[in-house]
Design a protein around this motif. Structure first.
Motif, PDB file in Angstrom:
ATOM      1  N   ILE A   1      68.761 -12.563 -71.732  1.00 21.93           N
ATOM      2  CA  ILE A   1      69.487 -13.699 -71.171  1.00 21.93           C
ATOM      3  C   ILE A   1      68.475 -14.641 -70.506  1.00 21.93           C
ATOM      4  N   GLY A   2      68.494 -15.896 -70.914  1.00 21.10           N
ATOM      5  CA  GLY A   2      67.566 -16.891 -70.392  1.00 21.10           C
ATOM      6  C   GLY A   2      66.311 -17.057 -71.234  1.00 21.10           C
ATOM      7  N   ASP A   3      66.026 -16.104 -72.132  1.00 21.67           N
ATOM      8  CA  ASP A   3      64.858 -16.217 -73.002  1.00 21.67           C
ATOM      9  C   ASP A   3      65.113 -17.251 -74.103  1.00 21.67           C
ATOM     10  N   GLU A   4      64.042 -17.707 -74.724  1.00 21.17           N
ATOM     11  CA  GLU A   4      64.156 -18.779 -75.720  1.00 21.17           C
ATOM     12  C   GLU A   4      63.394 -18.449 -76.998  1.00 21.17           C
ATOM     13  N   ILE A   5      63.881 -19.032 -78.101  1.00 20.40           N
ATOM     14  CA  ILE A   5      63.135 -19.045 -79.358  1.00 20.40           C
ATOM     15  C   ILE A   5      63.002 -20.496 -79.793  1.00 20.40           C
ATOM     16  N   LEU A   6      61.992 -20.770 -80.559  1.00 23.37           N
ATOM     17  CA  LEU A   6      61.727 -22.124 -81.036  1.00 23.37           C
ATOM     18  C   LEU A   6      61.765 -22.116 -82.551  1.00 23.37           C
ATOM     19  N   ILE A   7      62.663 -22.910 -83.119  1.00 20.13           N
ATOM     20  CA  ILE A   7      62.801 -23.001 -84.569  1.00 20.13           C
ATOM     21  C   ILE A   7      62.416 -24.408 -84.994  1.00 20.13           C
ATOM     22  N   LYS A   8      61.354 -24.493 -85.779  1.00 24.75           N
ATOM     23  CA  LYS A   8      60.895 -25.764 -86.336  1.00 24.75           C
ATOM     24  C   LYS A   8      60.868 -25.658 -87.848  1.00 24.75           C
ATOM     25  N   LYS A   9      60.727 -26.789 -88.486  1.00 27.87           N
ATOM     26  CA  LYS A   9      60.675 -26.809 -89.942  1.00 27.87           C
ATOM     27  C   LYS A   9      59.485 -26.000 -90.461  1.00 27.87           C
ATOM     28  N   ASP A  10      58.359 -26.075 -89.744  1.00 27.09           N
ATOM     29  CA  ASP A  10      57.133 -25.427 -90.216  1.00 27.09           C
ATOM     30  C   ASP A  10      56.725 -24.188 -89.416  1.00 27.09           C
ATOM     31  N   SER A  11      57.557 -23.755 -88.451  1.00 30.24           N
ATOM     32  CA  SER A  11      57.204 -22.555 -87.678  1.00 30.24           C
ATOM     33  C   SER A  11      58.428 -21.967 -86.980  1.00 30.24           C
TER      34      SER A  11
ATOM     35  N   LYS B   1      58.265 -15.715 -79.069  1.00 35.88           N
ATOM     36  CA  LYS B   1      57.457 -15.148 -77.989  1.00 35.88           C
ATOM     37  C   LYS B   1      58.211 -15.219 -76.662  1.00 35.88           C
ATOM     38  N   GLY B   2      59.299 -15.981 -76.619  1.00 29.92           N
ATOM     39  CA  GLY B   2      60.091 -16.114 -75.404  1.00 29.92           C
ATOM     40  C   GLY B   2      60.864 -14.865 -75.018  1.00 29.92           C
ATOM     41  N   PHE B   3      60.931 -13.863 -75.911  1.00 27.77           N
ATOM     42  CA  PHE B   3      61.584 -12.601 -75.572  1.00 27.77           C
ATOM     43  C   PHE B   3      60.602 -11.758 -74.762  1.00 27.77           C
ATOM     44  N   GLU B   4      60.425 -12.150 -73.508  1.00 28.64           N
ATOM     45  CA  GLU B   4      59.373 -11.591 -72.649  1.00 28.64           C
ATOM     46  C   GLU B   4      59.459 -10.077 -72.456  1.00 28.64           C
ATOM     47  N   HIS B   5      60.662  -9.543 -72.334  1.00 26.03           N
ATOM     48  CA  HIS B   5      60.814  -8.117 -72.033  1.00 26.03           C
ATOM     49  C   HIS B   5      60.870  -7.252 -73.289  1.00 26.03           C
ATOM     50  N   TYR B   6      60.779  -7.860 -74.464  1.00 27.34           N
ATOM     51  CA  TYR B   6      60.913  -7.121 -75.718  1.00 27.34           C
ATOM     52  C   TYR B   6      59.785  -7.496 -76.675  1.00 27.34           C
ATOM     53  N   PRO B   7      58.580  -7.001 -76.439  1.00 31.53           N
ATOM     54  CA  PRO B   7      57.426  -7.359 -77.272  1.00 31.53           C
ATOM     55  C   PRO B   7      57.630  -7.091 -78.766  1.00 31.53           C
TER      56      PRO B   7
END
Length: 75
Positions: free
Chosen positions: A38-48, A52-58
């Motif tokens: 909760i509060g973590d982020e993912i970044l979805i781009k066309k080329d990537s 890494k935002g899932f800090e507690h779940y490597p």
């Protein structure tokens, strides 16, 4: 992907609610219920793609270059 779908799909996604979490390793001490996303982020781009935002779940932290996205309509 059409331009309307791109506007919706690409960007920074923040986890606000948890509907479920797979205990893929069945280790309740390390992966209890996934509530730490909760509060973590993912970044979805066309080329990537960057989770890494899932800090507690490597184990779920990925950085992919030139990903192939497959969007399926669900009814």
């Amino acid at each position: 992907m059409d331009s309307e779908t791109e506007k919706f799909f690409y960007g920074t996604w923040k986890v606000e609610n948890l509907l479920g979490f797979a205990n893929s390793y069945n280790d309740a001490s390390e992966y209890p219920t996934g509530q730490n996303v909760i509060g973590d982020e993912i970044l979805i781009k066309k080329d990537s793609f960057l989770s890494k935002g899932f800090e507690h779940y490597p184990v779920y932290q990925y950085q992919l270059e030139a990903p192939l996205y497959n969007i399926t309509e669900v009814h």
